[in-house]
Write an enzyme that holds these catalytic residues in place. Structure first.
Site, PDB file in Angstrom:
ATOM      1  N   THR A   1     -47.893  31.908  36.153  1.00  0.00           N
ATOM      2  CA  THR A   1     -48.447  32.643  35.020  1.00  0.00           C
ATOM      3  C   THR A   1     -49.153  31.674  34.076  1.00  0.00           C
ATOM      4  O   THR A   1     -50.290  31.913  33.645  1.00  0.00           O
ATOM      5  CB  THR A   1     -47.314  33.374  34.263  1.00  0.00           C
ATOM      6  OG1 THR A   1     -46.609  34.193  35.193  1.00  0.00           O
ATOM      7  CG2 THR A   1     -47.857  34.223  33.136  1.00  0.00           C
TER       8      THR A   1
ATOM      9  N   ASP B   1     -42.155  32.772  26.413  1.00  0.00           N
ATOM     10  CA  ASP B   1     -40.708  32.990  26.427  1.00  0.00           C
ATOM     11  C   ASP B   1     -40.051  32.149  27.514  1.00  0.00           C
ATOM     12  O   ASP B   1     -39.055  31.491  27.289  1.00  0.00           O
ATOM     13  CB  ASP B   1     -40.381  34.483  26.616  1.00  0.00           C
ATOM     14  CG  ASP B   1     -41.098  35.111  27.809  1.00  0.00           C
ATOM     15  OD1 ASP B   1     -41.960  34.455  28.434  1.00  0.00           O
ATOM     16  OD2 ASP B   1     -40.803  36.280  28.125  1.00  0.00           O
TER      17      ASP B   1
ATOM     18  N   ASP C   1     -41.244  29.763  34.713  1.00  0.00           N
ATOM     19  CA  ASP C   1     -40.447  29.775  35.936  1.00  0.00           C
ATOM     20  C   ASP C   1     -41.203  28.947  36.984  1.00  0.00           C
ATOM     21  O   ASP C   1     -41.149  27.715  36.970  1.00  0.00           O
ATOM     22  CB  ASP C   1     -40.244  31.248  36.329  1.00  0.00           C
ATOM     23  CG  ASP C   1     -39.299  31.457  37.497  1.00  0.00           C
ATOM     24  OD1 ASP C   1     -38.758  30.479  38.028  1.00  0.00           O
ATOM     25  OD2 ASP C   1     -39.089  32.616  37.890  1.00  0.00           O
ATOM     26  N   SER C   2     -41.959  29.594  37.872  1.00  0.00           N
ATOM     27  CA  SER C   2     -42.734  28.831  38.859  1.00  0.00           C
ATOM     28  C   SER C   2     -43.912  28.116  38.205  1.00  0.00           C
ATOM     29  O   SER C   2     -44.404  27.111  38.714  1.00  0.00           O
ATOM     30  CB  SER C   2     -43.257  29.772  39.943  1.00  0.00           C
ATOM     31  OG  SER C   2     -44.263  30.610  39.419  1.00  0.00           O
TER      32      SER C   2
HETATM   33  P1  IMP Z   1     -43.825  32.226  36.465  1.00  0.00           P
HETATM   34  O1  IMP Z   1     -45.246  32.654  36.654  1.00  0.00           O
HETATM   35  O2  IMP Z   1     -43.064  32.185  37.753  1.00  0.00           O
HETATM   36  O3  IMP Z   1     -43.672  30.944  35.688  1.00  0.00           O
HETATM   37  O4  IMP Z   1     -43.113  33.367  35.661  1.00  0.00           O
HETATM   38  C1  IMP Z   1     -43.261  33.468  34.319  1.00  0.00           C
HETATM   39  C2  IMP Z   1     -43.160  34.897  33.831  1.00  0.00           C
HETATM   40  O5  IMP Z   1     -42.250  35.664  34.603  1.00  0.00           O
HETATM   41  C3  IMP Z   1     -42.620  34.861  32.444  1.00  0.00           C
HETATM   42  O6  IMP Z   1     -43.673  34.877  31.516  1.00  0.00           O
HETATM   43  C4  IMP Z   1     -41.766  36.098  32.388  1.00  0.00           C
HETATM   44  O7  IMP Z   1     -42.546  37.184  31.954  1.00  0.00           O
HETATM   45  C5  IMP Z   1     -41.327  36.343  33.802  1.00  0.00           C
HETATM   46  N1  IMP Z   1     -39.988  35.797  34.082  1.00  0.00           N
HETATM   47  C6  IMP Z   1     -39.662  34.720  34.829  1.00  0.00           C
HETATM   48  N2  IMP Z   1     -38.344  34.526  34.872  1.00  0.00           N
HETATM   49  C7  IMP Z   1     -37.808  35.498  34.117  1.00  0.00           C
HETATM   50  C8  IMP Z   1     -36.441  35.835  33.749  1.00  0.00           C
HETATM   51  O8  IMP Z   1     -35.452  35.179  34.125  1.00  0.00           O
HETATM   52  N3  IMP Z   1     -36.293  36.908  32.936  1.00  0.00           N
HETATM   53  C9  IMP Z   1     -37.338  37.660  32.489  1.00  0.00           C
HETATM   54  N4  IMP Z   1     -38.611  37.386  32.797  1.00  0.00           N
HETATM   55  C10 IMP Z   1     -38.848  36.322  33.615  1.00  0.00           C
HETATM   56 MG    MG Z   2     -43.872  36.025  29.870  1.00  0.00          MG
END
Ligand code: IMP
Ligand code: MG
Length: 165
Positions: free
Chosen positions: A99, A92, A95-96
């Site tokens: 994940t 979906d 972000d960073s």
């Molecule tokens: P990352 O590990 O920082 O890339 O975060 C990714 C995960 O954080 C995504 O798979 C989402 O589940 C959650 N996430 C990051 N940003 C948002 C947001 O703006 N709304 C909802 N979920 C988010």
């Molecule tokens: Mg997610």
């Protein structure tokens, strides 16, 4: 609250992504959706694709509210057949990228022939990973968004458009 993507914009973008993905593969890829957030995106994407891909899901948790947690938990079916497949992760939002890194590492252990990523939303300013998603729906600023599967503490997933909170 500000609208980031309307229902119509999402529909057009998912259609565009489906075409891009269809064209990028000779044989249908194995789509690996990341739960919970990707369930609506996956459902719409797979219906727009013409190559009839197989679908599988992984569960990943890295957020609590708008704060990022220390660890990323990823759960995979131990019998999932990934070896020798062209795998496309369906996310979906990236972000960073933490994940995604955890999911990539786990999937590479299972020896796919290729591993690419389709992300409906990409917060490119926050991204710290080394591999940017190959297929991106919308690049958005670093604000927390909900709707179209994305939640804040479990709420907002059924909203048909994407907005800030
Ligand atoms: P990352 O590990 O920082 O890339 O975060 C990714 C995960 O954080 C995504 O798979 C989402 O589940 C959650 N996430 C990051 N940003 C948002 C947001 O703006 N709304 C909802 N979920 C988010
Ligand atoms: Mg997610």
């Amino acid at each position: 609250m500000a609208v980031v993507a309307t229902e119509e914009q999402i529909r057009a973008t998912v259609t565009r992504l489906a075409r891009e993905i269809d064209h990028a593969y000779t044989d249908p890829p194995l789509l690996v959706g990341i739960l919970n957030g990707s369930f609506i995106f996956m459902a719409d994407l797979v219906r727009e694709m013409t190559c009839d891909p197989e679908v599988m899901f992984l569960q990943a948790n890295s957020y609590e509210g708008v704060e990022q947690r220390e660890t990323v938990d990823v759960r995979i079916d131990p019998h999932a057949k990934v070896e020798g497949r062209e795998v496309l992760i369906v996310e979906d939002i990236v972000d960073s990228g933490r994940t995604l890194e955890a999911i990539r590492a786990l999937l590479w252990e299972r020896r796919p022939v290729s591993l690419r990523v389709a992300a409906l939303l990409f917060k490119s300013q926050n991204f710290k990973g080394s591999n940017r998603p190959e297929f991106v729906g919308f690049e958005i600023p670093s604000e927390f968004v909900i709707g179209y599967g994305l939640d804040l503490n479990g709420k907002g997933r059924g909203q048909s458009y994407i907005s800030t909170v």
